[in-house]
Design a protein around this motif. Structure first.
Motif, PDB file in Angstrom:
ATOM      1  N   ALA A  81      12.008  41.019  58.390  1.00  0.00           N
ATOM      2  CA  ALA A  81      12.355  39.612  58.586  1.00  0.00           C
ATOM      3  C   ALA A  81      12.843  39.422  60.018  1.00  0.00           C
ATOM      4  O   ALA A  81      13.429  40.324  60.618  1.00  0.00           O
ATOM      5  CB  ALA A  81      13.438  39.191  57.601  1.00  0.00           C
ATOM      6  N   LYS A  82      12.619  38.242  60.563  1.00  0.00           N
ATOM      7  CA  LYS A  82      13.037  37.978  61.946  1.00  0.00           C
ATOM      8  C   LYS A  82      14.552  37.894  62.062  1.00  0.00           C
ATOM      9  O   LYS A  82      15.133  38.367  63.042  1.00  0.00           O
ATOM     10  CB  LYS A  82      12.393  36.678  62.443  1.00  0.00           C
ATOM     11  CG  LYS A  82      12.637  36.404  63.921  1.00  0.00           C
ATOM     12  CD  LYS A  82      11.876  35.169  64.382  1.00  0.00           C
ATOM     13  CE  LYS A  82      12.076  34.909  65.866  1.00  0.00           C
ATOM     14  NZ  LYS A  82      11.363  33.686  66.324  1.00  0.00           N
ATOM     15  N   HIS A  83      15.185  37.284  61.060  1.00  0.00           N
ATOM     16  CA  HIS A  83      16.629  37.078  61.108  1.00  0.00           C
ATOM     17  C   HIS A  83      17.297  37.609  59.839  1.00  0.00           C
ATOM     18  O   HIS A  83      16.774  37.423  58.737  1.00  0.00           O
ATOM     19  CB  HIS A  83      16.970  35.592  61.227  1.00  0.00           C
ATOM     20  CG  HIS A  83      16.405  34.923  62.437  1.00  0.00           C
ATOM     21  ND1 HIS A  83      16.969  35.040  63.689  1.00  0.00           N
ATOM     22  CD2 HIS A  83      15.315  34.117  62.592  1.00  0.00           C
ATOM     23  CE1 HIS A  83      16.260  34.341  64.556  1.00  0.00           C
ATOM     24  NE2 HIS A  83      15.255  33.766  63.914  1.00  0.00           N
ATOM     25  N   CYS A  84      18.448  38.223  59.999  1.00  0.00           N
ATOM     26  CA  CYS A  84      19.336  38.575  58.882  1.00  0.00           C
ATOM     27  C   CYS A  84      20.707  38.009  59.195  1.00  0.00           C
ATOM     28  O   CYS A  84      21.228  38.194  60.298  1.00  0.00           O
ATOM     29  CB  CYS A  84      19.418  40.088  58.703  1.00  0.00           C
ATOM     30  SG  CYS A  84      20.701  40.603  57.519  1.00  0.00           S
ATOM     31  N   ILE A  85      21.280  37.325  58.225  1.00  0.00           N
ATOM     32  CA  ILE A  85      22.624  36.760  58.357  1.00  0.00           C
ATOM     33  C   ILE A  85      23.457  37.309  57.214  1.00  0.00           C
ATOM     34  O   ILE A  85      23.219  36.983  56.042  1.00  0.00           O
ATOM     35  CB  ILE A  85      22.596  35.207  58.303  1.00  0.00           C
ATOM     36  CG1 ILE A  85      21.664  34.632  59.370  1.00  0.00           C
ATOM     37  CG2 ILE A  85      24.008  34.646  58.446  1.00  0.00           C
ATOM     38  CD1 ILE A  85      20.271  34.310  58.861  1.00  0.00           C
ATOM     39  N   THR A  86      24.417  38.177  57.510  1.00  0.00           N
ATOM     40  CA  THR A  86      25.274  38.704  56.450  1.00  0.00           C
ATOM     41  C   THR A  86      26.264  37.626  56.013  1.00  0.00           C
ATOM     42  O   THR A  86      26.739  36.827  56.829  1.00  0.00           O
ATOM     43  CB  THR A  86      26.041  39.955  56.902  1.00  0.00           C
ATOM     44  OG1 THR A  86      26.762  39.663  58.101  1.00  0.00           O
ATOM     45  CG2 THR A  86      25.096  41.118  57.130  1.00  0.00           C
ATOM     46  N   VAL A  87      26.577  37.632  54.718  1.00  0.00           N
ATOM     47  CA  VAL A  87      27.484  36.638  54.148  1.00  0.00           C
ATOM     48  C   VAL A  87      28.393  37.312  53.121  1.00  0.00           C
ATOM     49  O   VAL A  87      28.247  38.497  52.824  1.00  0.00           O
ATOM     50  CB  VAL A  87      26.703  35.476  53.493  1.00  0.00           C
ATOM     51  CG1 VAL A  87      25.953  34.676  54.542  1.00  0.00           C
ATOM     52  CG2 VAL A  87      25.728  35.989  52.435  1.00  0.00           C
ATOM     53  N   SER A  88      29.316  36.547  52.577  1.00  0.00           N
ATOM     54  CA  SER A  88      30.387  37.131  51.777  1.00  0.00           C
ATOM     55  C   SER A  88      29.988  37.542  50.361  1.00  0.00           C
ATOM     56  O   SER A  88      30.730  38.254  49.711  1.00  0.00           O
ATOM     57  CB  SER A  88      31.571  36.160  51.720  1.00  0.00           C
ATOM     58  OG  SER A  88      31.151  34.905  51.220  1.00  0.00           O
ATOM     59  N   SER A  89      28.833  37.093  49.878  1.00  0.00           N
ATOM     60  CA  SER A  89      28.372  37.475  48.542  1.00  0.00           C
ATOM     61  C   SER A  89      26.937  37.021  48.361  1.00  0.00           C
ATOM     62  O   SER A  89      26.426  36.205  49.144  1.00  0.00           O
ATOM     63  CB  SER A  89      29.252  36.846  47.448  1.00  0.00           C
ATOM     64  OG  SER A  89      29.053  35.445  47.393  1.00  0.00           O
ATOM     65  N   GLY A  90      26.317  37.510  47.314  1.00  0.00           N
ATOM     66  CA  GLY A  90      24.983  37.034  46.980  1.00  0.00           C
ATOM     67  C   GLY A  90      24.989  35.572  46.593  1.00  0.00           C
ATOM     68  O   GLY A  90      24.041  34.832  46.907  1.00  0.00           O
ATOM     69  N   THR A  91      26.042  35.149  45.922  1.00  0.00           N
ATOM     70  CA  THR A  91      26.177  33.740  45.558  1.00  0.00           C
ATOM     71  C   THR A  91      26.249  32.870  46.809  1.00  0.00           C
ATOM     72  O   THR A  91      25.588  31.835  46.918  1.00  0.00           O
ATOM     73  CB  THR A  91      27.434  33.521  44.706  1.00  0.00           C
ATOM     74  OG1 THR A  91      27.389  34.388  43.564  1.00  0.00           O
ATOM     75  CG2 THR A  91      27.544  32.085  44.239  1.00  0.00           C
ATOM     76  N   GLU A  92      27.056  33.305  47.764  1.00  0.00           N
ATOM     77  CA  GLU A  92      27.197  32.558  49.017  1.00  0.00           C
ATOM     78  C   GLU A  92      25.875  32.519  49.775  1.00  0.00           C
ATOM     79  O   GLU A  92      25.561  31.527  50.445  1.00  0.00           O
ATOM     80  CB  GLU A  92      28.290  33.188  49.887  1.00  0.00           C
ATOM     81  CG  GLU A  92      29.049  32.201  50.741  1.00  0.00           C
ATOM     82  CD  GLU A  92      29.987  31.316  49.944  1.00  0.00           C
ATOM     83  OE1 GLU A  92      30.525  30.360  50.527  1.00  0.00           O
ATOM     84  OE2 GLU A  92      30.194  31.561  48.738  1.00  0.00           O
TER      85      GLU A  92
END
Length: 365
Positions: A49-60
């Motif tokens: 994928a071109k972009h990955c954005i980590t976040v606080s949960s799968g729900t988020e």
């Protein structure tokens, strides 16, 4: 016997995990530290994928994806009723309307043949769930979406990170891919965490801003956002685990195939596997009659089990109104019959043999 053997995994990775954690403790950047970008780069490369954005949960991850797509109150999102509540939860939280479509009876994934008939003038997105570790028929879903006004498609890939579909990785198959790093997932951290994937520059920028309260720069809030960052410590743990992730996927594939081969001829319904994709077995799930009796027998023999999921969303009190009085027979039948057995990369063949022996006995109950 553990249902998911996280202790053995940690023992195998202890030096790497401990060193990664210590590095964060030493530099002290617990929020948006250097490991965040390092993990995002590694995961983007892994999925292509071109972009990955980590976040606080799968729900988020799902919530931020819908916010980036500007979901409005009253907008409809087509999804499956046979999933964890988070899938529909994020739609409703934004004022949207989940529109349920039944599942395939063998894969338990959304039935793509039913999607187009569910599309209306209010449809804003399609959100399939790659359940149990096997990707949905994303090419067909994308084709439907394209035919009907280029609808965005969000793959809920909380259980399928690492899976392959027609030679491509889960999470890099649609407008957005959203995954979870909950500890029990194929790639898990030691708390909550998740990630969003997209090839769209504008959507990626929107997601990055939304996860930090809508900030385009410090104290400049250009859009509505949330506190959705993934902690640096959790990113560090996933980075350590990523070093042996390919081996773990190979083990999951081999153990899943062995389970299925050894169960041939038993009075159970095995998960249907499509020839153009694999399954990373976030859960090893089968369907069985007299489930409660079988579970009791297995548990008495020291074999833990779980049910993913015992009640479809259109029968849950919080979401019953969105079922619109309809029946979803395949989802309802699966909910009465699915049962998950121990599965993790560190499951030994001896443990697996014990599970099979006790299952054979339990099925005679």
């Amino acid at each position: 016997m553990p249902f998911i053997d996280l202790k053995s995994q940690y023992a195998a990775l202890k030096p790497r995990i401990d060193a990664r954690i210590q590095a964060v403790l030493d530099h002290g950047q617990y929020i948006m530290g250097p490991e965040v970008k390092e993990l995002e780069s590694a995961l983007a490369a892994y999925t292509s994928a071109k972009h990955c954005i980590t976040v606080s949960s799968g729900t988020e991850a799902l919530l931020i994806a819908l916010m980036a797509l500007d979901l409005k109150p009253g907008d409809e999102v087509i999804t499956t009723p046979f999933t964890f509540a988070a899938t529909a939860e994020v739609i409703v939280l934004l004022g949207g309307v989940p529109v349920f479509v039944d599942i395939e009876p063998d894969t338990c994934n959304i039935d793509t043949g039913l999607i187009e008939a569910a599309i209306t003038a209010k449809t804003r997105a399609i959100m399939p769930v790659s359940l149990y570790g096997q990707v949905c028929d994303m090419d067909e879903i994308n084709a439907i979406a394209a035919r009907r006004g280029n609808l965005p498609v969000i793959e809920d890939a909380a259980q399928s990170f690492g899976a392959t579909y027609k030679g491509r990785k889960s999470c890099a198959l649609s407008t957005f891919g959203a995954t979870s790093f909950f500890p029990s997932k194929p790639l898990g951290c030691y708390g909550d965490g998740g990630a969003l994937f997209t090839d769209d520059d504008a959507l990626a920028q929107a997601a990055r801003e939304i996860r930090v309260h809508g900030q385009s720069q410090r104290y400049t809030h250009t859009r509505l956002g949330v506190g959705g960052r993934m902690d640096t410590l959790q990113c560090a743990i996933v980075l350590a685990k990523l070093e042996r992730f390919e081996w773990e996927i190979e083990r999951r594939l081999a153990l899943g195939a062995r389970y299925q081969a050894l169960m041939q001829g038993l009075p159970v319904q095995l998960l249907g596997l499509r020839a153009d994709r694999d399954c990373v077995w976030a859960q090893f799930t089968l369907q069985v009659e007299s489930r409660e009796a079988v579970q009791q027998a297995l548990n008495a023999a020291g074999i833990p089990t779980a049910i993913h999921y015992p009640k479809p969303l259109h029968q849950q009190p919080a979401y019953v109104q969105y079922g619109r009085g309809k029946s979803f027979p395949n989802a309802e039948r699966a909910a009465q019959r699915v049962m998950s057995l121990p599965m993790s990369p560190d499951l030994s063949e001896a443990q697996q043999a014990k599970v099979l022996a006790e299952l054979v006995r339990a099925l005679q109950v």
